[in-house]
Scaffold this active site. Sequence first.
Site, short mmCIF file in Angstrom:
data_model
loop_
_atom_site.label_atom_id
_atom_site.label_comp_id
_atom_site.label_asym_id
_atom_site.label_seq_id
_atom_site.Cartn_x
_atom_site.Cartn_y
_atom_site.Cartn_z
N GLU A 358 0.85 -1.19 0.00
CA GLU A 358 0.00 0.00 0.00
C GLU A 358 0.89 1.23 0.00
O GLU A 358 1.92 1.27 0.67
CB GLU A 358 -0.89 0.09 1.26
N GLU A 409 -13.84 5.73 1.18
CA GLU A 409 -14.65 4.77 1.91
C GLU A 409 -15.18 5.42 3.19
O GLU A 409 -14.41 5.71 4.11
CB GLU A 409 -13.83 3.52 2.24
N LYS A 412 -14.54 4.01 7.03
CA LYS A 412 -13.23 3.95 7.66
C LYS A 412 -13.17 5.00 8.77
O LYS A 412 -13.85 6.03 8.71
CB LYS A 412 -12.11 4.16 6.64
N GLU A 417 -8.54 8.84 6.73
CA GLU A 417 -8.65 7.47 6.22
C GLU A 417 -9.76 7.33 5.20
O GLU A 417 -9.72 6.46 4.33
CB GLU A 417 -8.89 6.49 7.39
#
Length: 434
Positions: A358, A409, A412, A417
């Site tokens: 990542e 998202e 999260k 985040e």
Amino acid sequence: MDLPELWAIFGPGVAGAGFATAGIFASIASLMFNCVRKEDIDYSPYEEGEWRLKLWLFFAYVVSFVSLAASVGLLIQDSIVKTGPSVWTGTAGILQCVFVLIRLILVTAITLAAHQFSISSSLPIGVCYGLNGNNLPPPSEVVGLYKRSGIEFIRLYEPRSDVLEALRGSGLAVALCPTNEDLANIAQRQDAADAWVHTNIAPYMSDVVFRWIILGNEVIPGPLASYVPAAIANTRNSLAAIGLANVTVTTTIPGNALEASYPPSAGAFRSDVTDVMIAVAGILASSGAPLMINVYPYFSYASNPSQVPVDYALFAATTPVVTDGSFLYYDLFDAMVDAFHAALERIGYPGLRVAIGESGWPSAGNDPYTSIDNAMIYNRNLVNHVLTNGTPRRPGEIMETFLFAMFNENLKPGAVEQNFGFFYPNMNPVYPFW
């Protein structure tokens, strides 16, 4: 007037028109070819619309060949008639058609060669597909978005059947993670590893390209760390039993697995994970698999902006920021990766490769450190960097890299985040990138 007299009068015009027409059709063939973008041709049998492109290109070749044949025929006719247009007119027509045809062949060959490279050695760039959102698009639409965006690798954090079904026939190379909760069972019992593979891999293996299985996402350090070596070994056995021994099996570790990381040559694993990392490195080295690491210059920069120059974090420094012996560091990413290299050397595995599990930069959530501009600059520079460079400590080593993440998202924790995505949940881009 008889036929020879008529030919003497009209022949030059007819022949000249013929030459011109042949050249015009050759030019049309070139235009037909140029109407097709290279990236639209992926040579996948699963794309519904691609046969139309191939048919279009076929007609372009037919027109080109017919133009060449017409020019040759007219030149022969011109050469056997005592009076008529100059042979140079025909020669010019032939040369025009030949050069157009050569161009078509060369451009197609280059396109095919580039595609072959992407299939056999693949550009080592993928994007993580997280599912921590309650407003994300259906997996089938997500897979289509990956393909339209030209992203060839996809990382999944859990083996969801709806996602795996959507991946059938897509040609995307998949990195699949069992959930961390499954790790202990897979490590402790070979039959549990077999069951996981038979449930989540075997039913899809005929038309889903599994390239990596990642056992444990950032579980080192932590209470599950000791299970990782056995889980990797058992999963390798299970994959080999169904004919997938070539699938890479590895694990992913975060930056806090290191006890020291500055300067990079001082990189060392934490004392509480050193034994586990020796075991993990040994099993990875035995199969030639890389160790996956998660690397986020953003967090280092945002937590200490007075000491970490933004240009150093964004691959934009023009002079070395860190000098570590003979190694010069222009970007924080390389320094962080080389700290892992140094740590692996310390435990006796200097040749073990690393891959990036990542890396990314959030576009919002912590102004002024997060911004669309910073996210776009970091990710674009990251891709350019890993495609062309290793690190100062491993200059010739190109690393497979997964960017984080495909979508923003909303489930999260925290605003930062939630904003790592390249796309909003409605599949509109956060910023132009792909």
